[in-house]
Design an enzyme around this catalytic site. Structure first.
Site, mmCIF file in Angstrom:
data_model
loop_
_atom_site.group_PDB
_atom_site.id
_atom_site.type_symbol
_atom_site.label_atom_id
_atom_site.label_comp_id
_atom_site.label_asym_id
_atom_site.label_seq_id
_atom_site.Cartn_x
_atom_site.Cartn_y
_atom_site.Cartn_z
ATOM 1 N N HIS A 126 -17.697 1.608 7.601
ATOM 2 C CA HIS A 126 -16.442 2.276 7.320
ATOM 3 C C HIS A 126 -15.787 3.563 8.160
ATOM 4 C CE1 HIS A 126 -12.019 1.149 6.563
ATOM 5 N NE2 HIS A 126 -11.770 2.206 6.419
ATOM 6 N N LEU A 127 -15.924 3.381 9.483
ATOM 7 C CA LEU A 127 -15.407 4.502 10.070
ATOM 8 C C LEU A 127 -13.873 4.372 10.525
ATOM 9 C CD1 LEU A 127 -18.850 4.725 12.166
ATOM 10 C CD2 LEU A 127 -18.521 5.723 10.036
ATOM 11 N N GLY B 140 -11.201 1.918 12.837
ATOM 12 C CA GLY B 140 -10.157 2.416 14.275
ATOM 13 C C GLY B 140 -11.982 2.707 14.519
ATOM 14 N N GLY C 170 -15.737 2.406 14.326
ATOM 15 C CA GLY C 170 -16.584 1.805 13.985
ATOM 16 C C GLY C 170 -16.442 0.411 15.101
ATOM 17 N N HIS D 101 -12.897 3.267 -0.205
ATOM 18 C CA HIS D 101 -13.344 1.972 1.246
ATOM 19 C C HIS D 101 -13.136 0.929 0.590
ATOM 20 C CE1 HIS D 101 -12.726 5.010 4.317
ATOM 21 N NE2 HIS D 101 -11.547 5.015 4.190
ATOM 22 N N ASP E 59 -8.990 12.685 16.246
ATOM 23 C CA ASP E 59 -9.169 11.653 16.936
ATOM 24 C C ASP E 59 -10.412 11.081 17.844
ATOM 25 O OD1 ASP E 59 -8.545 9.061 18.510
ATOM 26 O OD2 ASP E 59 -6.207 9.387 17.823
ATOM 27 N N MET E 60 -10.857 10.345 18.108
ATOM 28 C CA MET E 60 -12.675 10.256 18.707
ATOM 29 C C MET E 60 -11.617 9.644 20.485
ATOM 30 S SD MET E 60 -15.332 9.952 18.399
ATOM 31 C CE MET E 60 -16.250 10.480 17.442
ATOM 32 N N ASN F 104 0.631 -1.044 0.043
ATOM 33 C CA ASN F 104 0.328 0.055 0.168
ATOM 34 C C ASN F 104 0.884 1.426 0.061
ATOM 35 O OD1 ASN F 104 -1.446 2.616 0.640
ATOM 36 N ND2 ASN F 104 -2.383 0.950 2.149
ATOM 37 N N GLU G 30 -7.991 -4.610 5.239
ATOM 38 C CA GLU G 30 -8.294 -4.903 3.412
ATOM 39 C C GLU G 30 -6.777 -5.718 2.821
ATOM 40 O OE1 GLU G 30 -8.931 -0.290 5.289
ATOM 41 O OE2 GLU G 30 -8.847 -0.493 2.985
ATOM 42 N N ARG H 240 -12.247 16.083 6.891
ATOM 43 C CA ARG H 240 -12.733 16.045 5.461
ATOM 44 C C ARG H 240 -14.754 16.692 6.513
ATOM 45 N NH1 ARG H 240 -11.986 10.700 2.646
ATOM 46 N NH2 ARG H 240 -8.943 11.265 2.777
ATOM 47 N N ARG I 175 -2.540 -2.282 -3.517
ATOM 48 C CA ARG I 175 -3.859 -1.536 -3.727
ATOM 49 C C ARG I 175 -3.425 -0.044 -4.844
ATOM 50 N NH1 ARG I 175 -5.023 3.023 0.828
ATOM 51 N NH2 ARG I 175 -7.344 3.421 0.381
ATOM 52 N N GLY J 261 -10.761 8.821 7.487
ATOM 53 C CA GLY J 261 -11.665 8.389 6.918
ATOM 54 C C GLY J 261 -13.109 7.886 7.053
HETATM 55 P P1 ADP Z 1 -7.106 4.957 8.884
HETATM 56 O O1 ADP Z 1 -8.557 5.767 8.435
HETATM 57 O O2 ADP Z 1 -5.882 5.923 8.553
HETATM 58 O O3 ADP Z 1 -7.371 3.890 8.115
HETATM 59 P P2 ADP Z 1 -8.514 3.508 10.655
HETATM 60 O O4 ADP Z 1 -9.448 3.556 10.423
HETATM 61 O O5 ADP Z 1 -7.104 3.479 11.887
HETATM 62 O O6 ADP Z 1 -7.703 4.478 10.242
HETATM 63 O O7 ADP Z 1 -8.629 4.730 12.306
HETATM 64 C C1 ADP Z 1 -8.140 4.890 13.327
HETATM 65 C C2 ADP Z 1 -9.236 5.705 14.148
HETATM 66 O O8 ADP Z 1 -9.926 5.334 14.673
HETATM 67 C C3 ADP Z 1 -8.684 7.538 15.081
HETATM 68 O O9 ADP Z 1 -8.643 8.718 14.585
HETATM 69 C C4 ADP Z 1 -9.424 6.976 16.204
HETATM 70 O O10 ADP Z 1 -10.016 8.486 16.103
HETATM 71 C C5 ADP Z 1 -9.811 6.011 15.907
HETATM 72 N N1 ADP Z 1 -9.712 4.922 17.414
HETATM 73 C C6 ADP Z 1 -8.858 4.455 17.478
HETATM 74 N N2 ADP Z 1 -9.035 4.192 18.782
HETATM 75 C C7 ADP Z 1 -9.803 4.162 19.484
HETATM 76 C C8 ADP Z 1 -9.867 4.221 20.582
HETATM 77 N N3 ADP Z 1 -10.218 3.238 21.188
HETATM 78 N N4 ADP Z 1 -11.628 4.637 20.623
HETATM 79 C C9 ADP Z 1 -12.264 5.908 19.466
HETATM 80 N N5 ADP Z 1 -11.752 5.584 19.159
HETATM 81 C C10 ADP Z 1 -10.643 5.329 18.052
#
Ligand code: ADP
Length: 384
Positions: free
Chosen positions: A194-195, A316, A318, A166, A268-269, A10, A370, A227, A77, A198
């Protein structure tokens, strides 16, 4: 074909991620993985060629070198396949040229993907290399959902339509959700959320994608880390005419300084939920805007599908943010959706159901993979 291993690459604009998987008996065992970051920023890794040589070196150090006869293929990818690439594709000079023609549609992503392909082909010219496109799973979206309601000649002249992204994740998760339910994918209708940083939603009918929230580019749809997702297109004219912003400035604003980051200063959530716990109002509003948009898409895709069997959360946010799943699904009993609070709160790394036993729609947490999906598709192509 003798080998059973697939190297998945990737290649992003500043990093190369890799995984080596063994596909013997379809298992997908992970033999090695890693990432080379900050390409172009350090003298050790001045460019993608150097980054891929480093990947080759890391693999050789583990006795898993690129020269191994066990290697069956490299799976790349590729972000944008346009309307031309709707399947995993064996890479030839002609295919590389065609991916290059799609650069205007994905100026940030396709050039890096192409560089990765070039270097990998130089390292192992004899090895089959397969392009797996992020857009491909969405090629089945009907015209009514893929067309924007603008002048047809203008849209066609510039390739303006919904492509979606995605795709490998939506494909993998919709299949894995059916498996989790113990049902044939052909008979299951799923909304995949897919959360990640992105974020995108898709409506999948019997394994076939019928709508998705990202569009011409990954900017449309859900609120994301940085975004904006959906907005009135006139916001752009307004910012240009009244705000005096240039096209590039608006592009950067909407892609890099919007979404959760733009609303509250954090993308970052984890940080946002921590701030909410401390009573932070801006973090609360950012969370609410994020959830409101997500719920709108769940409602819209319920109507698109007519009957929904499962809602699957992945990536991440979701997979990890129970508070997001809870808020997104709250009060949807009228749609047959009922989350079990205790199940939803349990952390885990495997696919699981978090809805109540009586819920007509299953709510699931399904970790995406993926790389495994790319390896599976590449291996199927070179093995056939
Ligand atoms: P990418 O789109 O970069 O591949 P990921 O699918 O790895 O991203 O998701 C990254 C996001 O997941 C982080 O920015 C964060 O907001 C969220 N995240 C990761 N771990 C947790 C957690 N334990 N609780 C809440 N949110 C999380």
């Amino acid at each position: 074909m003798n080998g059973t291993r697939v190297l998945v690459l990737n290649s992003g604009s500043s990093s190369v991620k890799y995984q080596l998987l063994d596909m013997a008996e379809g298992a997908g065992a992970r033999l090695a993985s890693g990432v080379v970051e900050r390409i172009g920023e350090s003298p050790e890794v001045p460019d993608h060629a150097a980054a891929l040589k480093r990947v080759a070196g890391e693999l050789a150090a583990q006795d898993l070198g690129l020269d191994s006869p066990a290697l069956a293929a490299v799976g790349h990818r590729v972000v944008h396949g346009g309307t031309r690439f709707t399947e995993p594709t064996l890479i030839t000079d002609e295919v590389v040229a065609a991916i290059e023609e799609l650069v205007p549609l994905a100026p940030l992503h396709n050039p890096a993907n192409i560089t990765g392909i070039r270097v990998a082909r130089e390292l192992r010219p004899d090895l089959p290399q397969v392009a797996v496109f992020d857009t491909a799973f969405h090629a089945t979206i009907p015209e009514a959902a893929a067309r924007y309601a603008i002048d047809t000649a203008t849209a066609d002249a510039h390739g303006v339509r919904r492509y979606g992204f995605h795709g490998t994740s939506h494909a993998y998760v919709s299949r894995a959700t059916a498996e989790l339910l113990g049902r044939d994918v052909c008979e299951v209708n799923t909304i995949v959320l897919h959360l990640g940083n992105g974020a995108s939603a898709s409506a999948v009918r019997g394994g076939v994608c019928v709508d998705t929230s990202m569009g011409l580019t990954p900017l449309e749809g859900l609120v994301m880390g940085t975004r904006s997702g959906d907005l009135d297109p006139a916001v752009i004219f307004h910012l240009a005419r009244v705000g005096g912003l240039s096209t590039d400035e608006i592009d950067t604003l909407l892609n890099k300084r919007s979404g959760l980051l733009g609303l509250c200063g954090d993308n970052d959530m984890r940080e946002i939920t921590r701030r909410i716990g401390e009573g932070d109002e801006r973090a609360r509003l950012a969370f609410d805007v994020y959830i409101h948009r997500l719920r709108k898409y769940v409602g819209a895709y319920t109507a698109v599908l007519g009957r929904v069997d499962a809602v699957a959360f992945t990536a991440g946010v979701g997979e990890n943010a129970a508070a997001v799943r809870e808020a997104a699904m709250a009060g949807l009993e009228g749609l047959g959706i009922e989350v079990d609070a205790a199940r939803n709160a349990v952390r885990g790394s495997s696919a699981r159901i978090v809805s109540a036993d009586g819920s007509r729609v299953a709510v699931a947490v399904v970790p995406t993979d993926e790389e495994l999906e790319i390896a599976t598709e590449a291996y199927a192509l070179v093995g056939s």
